[in-house]
Design an enzyme around this catalytic site. Structure first.
Site, PDB file in Angstrom:
ATOM      1  N   LYS A  93      26.048  24.417  46.806  1.00 22.54           N
ATOM      2  CA  LYS A  93      27.360  24.978  47.162  1.00 22.54           C
ATOM      3  C   LYS A  93      28.044  24.010  48.111  1.00 22.54           C
ATOM      4  O   LYS A  93      27.369  23.318  48.886  1.00 22.54           O
ATOM      5  CB  LYS A  93      27.193  26.327  47.861  1.00 22.54           C
ATOM      6  CG  LYS A  93      28.399  27.230  47.746  1.00 22.54           C
ATOM      7  CD  LYS A  93      28.360  28.011  46.451  1.00 22.54           C
ATOM      8  CE  LYS A  93      29.481  29.005  46.327  1.00 22.54           C
ATOM      9  NZ  LYS A  93      29.259  29.881  45.161  1.00 22.54           N
TER      10      LYS A  93
HETATM   11  P1  NAD Z   1      39.521  33.554  44.607  1.00 23.00           P
HETATM   12  O1  NAD Z   1      39.920  32.559  45.621  1.00 23.00           O
HETATM   13  O2  NAD Z   1      40.062  33.441  43.230  1.00 23.00           O
HETATM   14  O3  NAD Z   1      39.859  35.031  45.143  1.00 23.00           O
HETATM   15  C1  NAD Z   1      39.425  35.475  46.389  1.00 23.00           C
HETATM   16  C2  NAD Z   1      40.080  36.809  46.671  1.00 23.00           C
HETATM   17  O4  NAD Z   1      39.566  37.337  47.885  1.00 23.00           O
HETATM   18  C3  NAD Z   1      41.579  36.721  46.835  1.00 23.00           C
HETATM   19  O5  NAD Z   1      42.197  37.837  46.226  1.00 23.00           O
HETATM   20  C4  NAD Z   1      41.750  36.779  48.349  1.00 23.00           C
HETATM   21  O6  NAD Z   1      43.006  37.283  48.746  1.00 23.00           O
HETATM   22  C5  NAD Z   1      40.640  37.730  48.699  1.00 23.00           C
HETATM   23  N1  NAD Z   1      40.282  37.660  50.117  1.00 23.00           N
HETATM   24  C6  NAD Z   1      40.019  36.561  50.862  1.00 23.00           C
HETATM   25  N2  NAD Z   1      39.757  36.897  52.114  1.00 23.00           N
HETATM   26  C7  NAD Z   1      39.829  38.250  52.173  1.00 23.00           C
HETATM   27  C8  NAD Z   1      39.677  39.204  53.197  1.00 23.00           C
HETATM   28  N3  NAD Z   1      39.349  38.837  54.433  1.00 23.00           N
HETATM   29  N4  NAD Z   1      39.829  40.502  52.900  1.00 23.00           N
HETATM   30  C9  NAD Z   1      40.145  40.899  51.665  1.00 23.00           C
HETATM   31  N5  NAD Z   1      40.315  40.045  50.648  1.00 23.00           N
HETATM   32  C10 NAD Z   1      40.169  38.740  50.901  1.00 23.00           C
HETATM   33  O7  NAD Z   1      37.921  33.557  44.603  1.00 23.00           O
HETATM   34  P2  NAD Z   1      36.931  34.050  43.448  1.00 23.00           P
HETATM   35  O8  NAD Z   1      36.545  32.868  42.673  1.00 23.00           O
HETATM   36  O9  NAD Z   1      37.486  35.240  42.771  1.00 23.00           O
HETATM   37  O10 NAD Z   1      35.641  34.446  44.319  1.00 23.00           O
HETATM   38  C11 NAD Z   1      35.505  35.725  44.930  1.00 23.00           C
HETATM   39  C12 NAD Z   1      34.038  35.981  45.231  1.00 23.00           C
HETATM   40  O11 NAD Z   1      33.277  35.892  44.023  1.00 23.00           O
HETATM   41  C13 NAD Z   1      33.360  34.991  46.202  1.00 23.00           C
HETATM   42  O12 NAD Z   1      32.366  35.671  46.924  1.00 23.00           O
HETATM   43  C14 NAD Z   1      32.717  33.991  45.262  1.00 23.00           C
HETATM   44  O13 NAD Z   1      31.654  33.292  45.866  1.00 23.00           O
HETATM   45  C15 NAD Z   1      32.243  34.940  44.179  1.00 23.00           C
HETATM   46  N6  NAD Z   1      31.963  34.309  42.884  1.00 23.00           N
HETATM   47  C16 NAD Z   1      32.931  33.605  42.225  1.00 23.00           C
HETATM   48  C17 NAD Z   1      32.630  33.043  40.987  1.00 23.00           C
HETATM   49  C18 NAD Z   1      33.671  32.319  40.174  1.00 23.00           C
HETATM   50  O14 NAD Z   1      33.375  31.993  39.017  1.00 23.00           O
HETATM   51  N7  NAD Z   1      34.872  32.071  40.661  1.00 23.00           N
HETATM   52  C19 NAD Z   1      31.360  33.174  40.460  1.00 23.00           C
HETATM   53  C20 NAD Z   1      30.391  33.916  41.150  1.00 23.00           C
HETATM   54  C21 NAD Z   1      30.723  34.479  42.362  1.00 23.00           C
END
Ligand code: NAD
Length: 438
Positions: free
Chosen positions: A124
């Site tokens: 990561k």
């Molecule tokens: P992203 O940047 O597309 O979206 C993140 C979201 O979280 C946004 O809507 C943002 O406004 C919100 N957010 C951020 N801080 C916040 C807070 N303090 N309170 C409330 N909402 C908040 O990111 P993503 O890719 O959707 O990732 C989200 C989660 O999923 C993370 O934990 C990431 O590690 C996990 N994840 C992502 C993937 C992927 O393929 N993108 C895969 C596995 C896990």
């Protein structure tokens, strides 16, 4: 029409735990490892190897900003394990990025890939800054300069980044292009697989954009089948409406479930009639956040967590659900789209209240699974149809769900411990075969 104002993520974290208390995410993950290691009697020497990442890279690099000034950024790449294959894991752009969080997230990638039987290890990375504070041109320069700083520490057979919070397919296109242009002409075309989650036009795969949300929904469908629960007419709430949260919401809506409350870094909205997930997704893609979306009542963070629904999908950041949030949660199941959204007290309370938890290592593994399909296609110069990607992902998620639930039943442990335990067993088997060099 309602609008909501900005609310900083760091304020929210501090509000929950107090300014002086730092959340030790890596320790939390290590405690889960210890619990799972007990269940499978993991060899102590294997446990010792896995208890720390193999490499921790920190780089400070300069970037020229639009106004001509030079700003120094702090970037990280943590490589937890490569015993099953190349390091694999996302790149996060967020102001709260820290070594401890990335160590936790890198380790979780190791467990996720092992659980999904994907020949990758765990990694990561990230940069500590708010990507919303810089222009698109600056974002591109930051990304390219970070990639250059990482140099040979990433590569299609060594360490393969992907999108995470604050990064997307565009970011991956810049990483890939920078990397391709630094390896020399002869190799240039052979290294497209240095990142996954690229735009389809640049060698990405169909189905990757929605893959994490899709995998989460496959898990929910399996859970519903197990519990004779009808998704048609059901309700859910979702925290985080980025890649994972919005895609999961759109896919659940197709199954007849409606989103009654939603939140992101700008605030929280409630609509008892259900939001149109498609329209909200378009809004967020255009405006960057849910703020200002018409058709929802503004609610507080506390009201959001207390909203009654069948399912809650935390899809934002780690450590969002502690004791206070879990106490008021009024749902049947939590599907962890985010990594580590429940802290240990939050998890304990949910379980005591009879709320099922579909743990992150299982529930959000659809992303890395389709990333693996992308990497295979790049290696073979192939492009699979969306139907093929979807069918493979569905089979992979269903198998993993069945394995985890069967293990948990047999060993009387939580689904989280079961997921970790299965991953540890598979990694231990490899160490037993190979032992260590020299
Ligand atoms: P992203 O940047 O597309 O979206 C993140 C979201 O979280 C946004 O809507 C943002 O406004 C919100 N957010 C951020 N801080 C916040 C807070 N303090 N309170 C409330 N909402 C908040 O990111 P993503 O890719 O959707 O990732 C989200 C989660 O999923 C993370 O934990 C990431 O590690 C996990 N994840 C992502 C993937 C992927 O393929 N993108 C895969 C596995 C896990």
């Amino acid at each position: 029409m309602s609008t909501i104002g900005p609310q900083s993520a760091t304020t929210e974290k501090a509000h929950q735990y107090g300014d002086e208390v730092r959340y030790e995410f890596f320790k939390v993950v290590q405690d889960y490892v210890d619990a799972a290691a007990n269940v499978v009697n993991l060899e102590p020497w294997v446990a010792a190897i896995l208890s720390q990442p193999k490499n921790e890279l920190i780089t400070h690099f300069p970037v020229k900003m639009d106004d001509g000034t030079i700003r120094i950024f702090k970037g990280y790449r943590i490589q937890h394990s490569n015993v099953l294959g190349p390091y694999k894991g996302g790149i996060r752009y967020h102001e709260s990025v820290s070594l401890d969080d990335l160590k936790a997230l890198a380790a979780m990638m190791t467990w996720k890939c092992a659980l999904m039987r994907i020949p990758f290890g765990g990694g990561k990375g990230g940069i500590k800054f708010n990507p919303r504070d810089v222009s698109r041109a600056e974002l591109q320069r930051i990304t390219r300069r970070f990639t250059h700083a990482l140099g040979g520490n990433i590569g299609p057979e060594y360490d393969i980044p992907a999108p995470d919070v604050g990064t997307n397919a565009q970011t991956m296109a810049w990483v890939m292009d920078t990397y391709m242009n630094t390896v020399g002409h002869v190799e240039k075309q052979a290294v497209k697989g240095v990142v996954t989650g690229k735009p389809v036009t640049s060698g990405g795969t169909l189905g990757r954009e929605k893959a994490t949300g899709q995998g989460l929904v496959h898990c929910i469908v399996e859970w519903a089948r197990d519990h004779n629960f009808d998704l048609e007419g059901s309700t859910f709430t979702v925290q985080g409406f980025g890649n994972v949260g919005s895609n999961a919401s759109v896919l659940l809506a197709r199954l007849g479930s409606s989103c009654v409350a939603v939140g992101d870094h700008t605030g929280y909205l409630y609509n008892p009639e259900g939001f149109n997930a498609h329209k909200l997704q378009d809004w967020v893609q255009a405006k960057g956040a849910i703020a200002g979306y018409p058709g929802g009542k503004i609610i507080t963070r506390e009201e959001f967590f207390a909203t009654k629904a069948d399912m809650f999908l935390p899809c934002a950041l780690e450590n969002q659900v502690g004791a206070a949030e879990a106490k008021v949660l009024d749902v049947r199941v939590v599907g962890e789209g985010a990594n580590g959204p429940l802290n240990p007290e939050g998890e304990k309370l949910c379980l005591e209240k009879g709320i099922d938890i579909l743990p992150d290592v299982l529930a959000n593994s659809g992303g890395v699974t389709v990333s693996y399909y992308e990497w295979v296609q790049n290696k073979r110069s192939e492009s699979w149809t969306l139907e093929e990607v979807d069918a493979r992902l569905e089979a992979a998620m269903r198998r993993a769900y069945r394995e985890v639930t069967a293990f948990a039943r047999e060993k009387h442990c939580t689904l989280r411990v079961a997921a970790y335990a299965l991953a540890l067993q598979r990694i231990e088997a490899v160490y037993r075969d190979r032992e260590i060099f020299p």
